[in-house]
Design an enzyme around this catalytic site. Structure first.
Site, PDB file in Angstrom:
ATOM      1  N   LYS A 192       0.852  -1.200   0.000  1.00 52.81           N
ATOM      2  CA  LYS A 192       0.000   0.000   0.000  1.00 52.81           C
ATOM      3  C   LYS A 192       0.879   1.238   0.000  1.00 52.81           C
ATOM      4  CE  LYS A 192       0.833   1.335   4.466  1.00 52.81           C
ATOM      5  NZ  LYS A 192       1.513   2.614   4.860  1.00 52.81           N
ATOM      6  N   ASP A 210      -2.858  -1.051  10.519  1.00 51.21           N
ATOM      7  CA  ASP A 210      -3.001  -1.155   9.069  1.00 51.21           C
ATOM      8  C   ASP A 210      -3.635  -2.469   8.621  1.00 51.21           C
ATOM      9  OD1 ASP A 210      -1.784   1.276   8.845  1.00 51.21           O
ATOM     10  OD2 ASP A 210       0.090   0.541   7.985  1.00 51.21           O
TER      11      ASP A 210
END
Length: 311
Positions: A19, A162
């Protein structure tokens, strides 16, 4: 990796994507010490792969981990105690949740996971969190636990802020400590990513007295339409000169190929530049390969690649 496993078709194979934080605002600090964030998560098509196999009958631990790939032996992961590995911790967390649900221990079989490592660690790309999320998803299937995605994300939150976004597998606007997610569709872009060969200690950044903790709050619409800054970037560049070198180099290369100025993702060490077209990103990649040797960075320690953003 043992030959008996290498010659066996895996029970499950799953990708764990990297990401980027397209922006990262730190808007406050909670009483428990955690920071309140606003960030925009962009998932990439650049990923680790996890293959799960039946464990040999001699295996005593719940999960054994084998690693391969160009980054596997250049990182501390090879020497990390099994109990500290986030993949193992994810398996343990799901196993305990299964016990609470009343699943018989013997029905949650021991496994071996082969981790094909592409995402550099300590880079702000979320590789460890992505691996944890992939493990939760794969073992939920293999063990027949039938936890919902929301339940898996809740388990994942105990492993890292996350992890939930990777469990959901979607781009997201995130607030709180990163767990309050609103899923978004993002314009398709290509990204040139550079890891400068150093690892940034996230704790050092977030505990530093000079970290900006008063970024103005913005709306999701503003973030999507206008973007935002990375509140950690200036401090990380000051603390880690290689990141500053990488940021300046990638900005120069990006602007020469119709891209955007480079930015830091998360707390780094990776920097990235966005391009409207993949051909521009590939041209930037070629130029980076030619200029890296004279940039002041250790060419052998750097990792760089082009990835497409998931819409």
């Amino acid at each position: 990796m043992p030959d008996v496993i290498a010659s066996t078709v895996p029970l499950v194979s799953i990708l764990a994507p990297a990401k980027l934080n397209l922006m990262l605002h730190i808007v406050g600090r909670r009483d428990d010490g955690y920071h309140e964030l606003q960030t925009l998560f962009q998932l990439l098509d650049y990923a680790d792969q996890l293959d799960f196999y039946p464990a040999p009958i001699t295996q005593t631990q719940l999960l054994d981990i084998h690693m391969s790939g160009p980054l596997a032996r250049t990182q501390d992961l090879m020497n990390l105690p099994l109990q500290n590995n986030i993949v193992y911790r994810a398996a343990q967390a799901l196993y305990q949740a299964g016990l609470v649900r009343g699943i018989a221990p013997d029905s949650m079989q021991k496994l071996v996971v082969h981790l094909h490592k592409k995402i550099p660690s300590g880079g702000g790309l979320g590789g460890g969190s992505a691996n944890a999320a992939a493990t939760l998803i794969a073992l939920n299937q293999l063990w027949g636990l039938q936890f919902s995605t929301t339940e898996l994300a809740s388990i994942g939150l105990s492993l890292g802020a996350d992890v939930p976004v990777f469990v959901h597998g979607r781009n997201a606007w995130a607030q709180g400590i990163g767990e309050d997610l609103t899923f978004v569709n993002l314009a398709t872009q290509s990204f040139l990513v550079l890891h400068p060969g150093c690892q940034v200690a996230t704790g050092r950044v977030f505990q530093h007295p000079n970290l900006t903790r008063s970024s103005p709050k913005i709306t999701m619409r503003t973030a999507l339409e206008q973007g935002g800054e990375n509140a950690c970037q200036a401090l990380v560049c000051h603390l880690y000169p290689k990141v500053k070198l990488a940021l300046d180099l990638l900005t120069q290369i990006s602007l020469a190929n119709q891209g955007c100025p480079a930015r830091l993702t998360g707390t780094g060490a990776c920097v990235f530049a966005a391009f409207a077209h993949q051909t521009q990103a590939q041209a930037g990649l070629s130029l980076l390969a030619k200029t890296l040797a004279n940039s002041g960075l250790d060419e052998q320690a750097c990792t760089y690649f082009v990835a497409q953003g998931k819409a």
